[in-house]
Motif scaffolding. Sequence first.
Motif, PDB file in Angstrom:
ATOM      1  N   CYS A   2       0.839  -1.196   0.000  1.00 28.54           N
ATOM      2  CA  CYS A   2       0.000   0.000   0.000  1.00 28.54           C
ATOM      3  C   CYS A   2       0.873   1.243   0.000  1.00 28.54           C
ATOM      4  N   ALA A   3       2.067   1.123   0.593  1.00 25.49           N
ATOM      5  CA  ALA A   3       2.981   2.260   0.675  1.00 25.49           C
ATOM      6  C   ALA A   3       4.408   1.761   0.882  1.00 25.49           C
ATOM      7  N   ILE A   4       5.352   2.556   0.359  1.00 26.75           N
ATOM      8  CA  ILE A   4       6.774   2.317   0.597  1.00 26.75           C
ATOM      9  C   ILE A   4       7.374   3.627   1.116  1.00 26.75           C
ATOM     10  N   THR A   5       8.581   3.551   1.652  1.00 25.51           N
ATOM     11  CA  THR A   5       9.268   4.748   2.135  1.00 25.51           C
ATOM     12  C   THR A   5      10.602   4.892   1.396  1.00 25.51           C
ATOM     13  N   PRO A   6      10.576   5.502   0.203  1.00 24.50           N
ATOM     14  CA  PRO A   6      11.830   5.677  -0.534  1.00 24.50           C
ATOM     15  C   PRO A   6      12.715   6.727   0.126  1.00 24.50           C
ATOM     16  N   SER A   7      14.020   6.486   0.078  1.00 29.30           N
ATOM     17  CA  SER A   7      15.002   7.408   0.644  1.00 29.30           C
ATOM     18  C   SER A   7      16.080   7.703  -0.393  1.00 29.30           C
ATOM     19  N   PHE A   8      16.551   8.939  -0.375  1.00 29.60           N
ATOM     20  CA  PHE A   8      17.581   9.391  -1.300  1.00 29.60           C
ATOM     21  C   PHE A   8      18.644  10.164  -0.539  1.00 29.60           C
ATOM     22  N   GLN A   9      19.884  10.092  -1.022  1.00 24.74           N
ATOM     23  CA  GLN A   9      20.950  10.954  -0.527  1.00 24.74           C
ATOM     24  C   GLN A   9      21.429  11.787  -1.696  1.00 24.74           C
ATOM     25  N   ILE A  10      21.506  13.083  -1.486  1.00 22.96           N
ATOM     26  CA  ILE A  10      21.993  14.005  -2.510  1.00 22.96           C
ATOM     27  C   ILE A  10      23.276  14.628  -1.993  1.00 22.96           C
ATOM     28  N   GLU A  11      24.316  14.560  -2.824  1.00 21.64           N
ATOM     29  CA  GLU A  11      25.612  15.123  -2.457  1.00 21.64           C
ATOM     30  C   GLU A  11      25.961  16.251  -3.414  1.00 21.64           C
ATOM     31  N   THR A  61      16.002  14.337   6.370  1.00 21.93           N
ATOM     32  CA  THR A  61      16.226  13.609   7.616  1.00 21.93           C
ATOM     33  C   THR A  61      17.661  13.772   8.119  1.00 21.93           C
ATOM     34  N   TYR A  62      18.543  14.334   7.287  1.00 25.95           N
ATOM     35  CA  TYR A  62      19.948  14.505   7.659  1.00 25.95           C
ATOM     36  C   TYR A  62      20.576  15.516   6.719  1.00 25.95           C
ATOM     37  N   GLN A  63      21.508  16.318   7.258  1.00 24.81           N
ATOM     38  CA  GLN A  63      22.341  17.184   6.433  1.00 24.81           C
ATOM     39  C   GLN A  63      23.681  17.340   7.130  1.00 24.81           C
ATOM     40  N   GLY A  64      24.767  17.196   6.402  1.00 30.57           N
ATOM     41  CA  GLY A  64      26.075  17.394   7.014  1.00 30.57           C
ATOM     42  C   GLY A  64      27.204  17.378   6.004  1.00 30.57           C
ATOM     43  N   LEU A  65      28.291  18.020   6.384  1.00 29.07           N
ATOM     44  CA  LEU A  65      29.496  17.991   5.564  1.00 29.07           C
ATOM     45  C   LEU A  65      30.131  16.615   5.696  1.00 29.07           C
ATOM     46  N   VAL A  66      30.640  16.102   4.595  1.00 26.90           N
ATOM     47  CA  VAL A  66      31.271  14.784   4.555  1.00 26.90           C
ATOM     48  C   VAL A  66      32.761  14.989   4.337  1.00 26.90           C
ATOM     49  N   GLU A  67      33.557  14.277   5.117  1.00 30.02           N
ATOM     50  CA  GLU A  67      35.005  14.376   4.972  1.00 30.02           C
ATOM     51  C   GLU A  67      35.399  13.897   3.579  1.00 30.02           C
ATOM     52  N   ASN A  68      36.308  14.605   2.983  1.00 31.15           N
ATOM     53  CA  ASN A  68      36.749  14.303   1.630  1.00 31.15           C
ATOM     54  C   ASN A  68      38.257  14.107   1.634  1.00 31.15           C
ATOM     55  N   ILE A  69      38.770  13.182   0.838  1.00 34.52           N
ATOM     56  CA  ILE A  69      40.211  12.934   0.760  1.00 34.52           C
ATOM     57  C   ILE A  69      40.933  14.180   0.244  1.00 34.52           C
ATOM     58  N   ASP A  70      40.365  14.809  -0.780  1.00 31.70           N
ATOM     59  CA  ASP A  70      40.944  16.022  -1.351  1.00 31.70           C
ATOM     60  C   ASP A  70      40.378  17.223  -0.594  1.00 31.70           C
ATOM     61  N   GLU A  71      41.201  17.876   0.206  1.00 31.27           N
ATOM     62  CA  GLU A  71      40.743  18.980   1.044  1.00 31.27           C
ATOM     63  C   GLU A  71      40.385  20.234   0.260  1.00 31.27           C
ATOM     64  N   SER A  72      40.707  20.270  -1.033  1.00 29.98           N
ATOM     65  CA  SER A  72      40.340  21.430  -1.842  1.00 29.98           C
ATOM     66  C   SER A  72      38.885  21.353  -2.300  1.00 29.98           C
ATOM     67  N   ILE A  73      38.220  20.225  -2.011  1.00 31.72           N
ATOM     68  CA  ILE A  73      36.832  20.006  -2.418  1.00 31.72           C
ATOM     69  C   ILE A  73      35.959  19.905  -1.169  1.00 31.72           C
ATOM     70  N   VAL A  74      34.822  20.590  -1.179  1.00 28.71           N
ATOM     71  CA  VAL A  74      33.858  20.495  -0.093  1.00 28.71           C
ATOM     72  C   VAL A  74      32.699  19.636  -0.578  1.00 28.71           C
ATOM     73  N   ARG A  75      32.238  18.743   0.295  1.00 29.44           N
ATOM     74  CA  ARG A  75      31.159  17.808  -0.038  1.00 29.44           C
ATOM     75  C   ARG A  75      30.088  17.887   1.052  1.00 29.44           C
ATOM     76  N   LEU A  76      28.847  18.129   0.645  1.00 33.57           N
ATOM     77  CA  LEU A  76      27.726  18.231   1.569  1.00 33.57           C
ATOM     78  C   LEU A  76      26.683  17.190   1.182  1.00 33.57           C
ATOM     79  N   ALA A  77      26.189  16.436   2.159  1.00 34.49           N
ATOM     80  CA  ALA A  77      25.186  15.403   1.901  1.00 34.49           C
ATOM     81  C   ALA A  77      23.891  15.742   2.635  1.00 34.49           C
ATOM     82  N   SER A  78      22.775  15.519   1.949  1.00 37.70           N
ATOM     83  CA  SER A  78      21.449  15.627   2.563  1.00 37.70           C
ATOM     84  C   SER A  78      20.681  14.362   2.220  1.00 37.70           C
ATOM     85  N   ARG A  79      19.940  13.861   3.201  1.00 43.85           N
ATOM     86  CA  ARG A  79      19.117  12.663   2.990  1.00 43.85           C
ATOM     87  C   ARG A  79      17.645  13.034   3.122  1.00 43.85           C
ATOM     88  N   TYR A  80      16.839  12.393   2.274  1.00 50.71           N
ATOM     89  CA  TYR A  80      15.405  12.657   2.233  1.00 50.71           C
ATOM     90  C   TYR A  80      14.633  11.350   2.212  1.00 50.71           C
TER      91      TYR A  80
END
Length: 133
Positions: A63-72, A103-122
């Motif tokens: 009758c229903a599902i709960t899809p989740s996505f992460q966007i970076e 449901t979540y938002q935060g900066l993600v550690e990246n190997i290359d420090e010249s790049i910033v990576r932000l993740a949000s989950r829905y």
Amino acid sequence: MPTVIENPALKVFERWSAYAKANTDVGNNLSMDMSRVPSSFPYMRMAYMGGPQTSGDLAGDECAITPSFQIESFADGQKKLDKVYSLDSVSHQVMTDMGFRRTYQGLVENIDESIVRLASRYSRVYTGQLLGE
């Protein structure tokens, strides 16, 4: 034959990517391929994290599902932190327009420090139709 709700992953990606192309300078630098390493910036990607059954019966009817996505969002250069938050804001708008809630938002550690990576989950309860369809 049980009733199964169609997976919305491709519809969500199509709407999200069209909105991002129209409202950011990311161009075609969008993907659903989590194994792809971005080579130019800004870059955004979406991952489908699953859609477990929320409401159904033992016969397999859904009758229903709960899809989740992460966007970076990825950015480099001057004001890269401002840039990833700006990209994330655009994603947030289109995802909430489809009925998703963050449901979540935060900066993600990246190997290359010249790049910033932000993740949000829905996620959201899905019964076969996205808001706005």
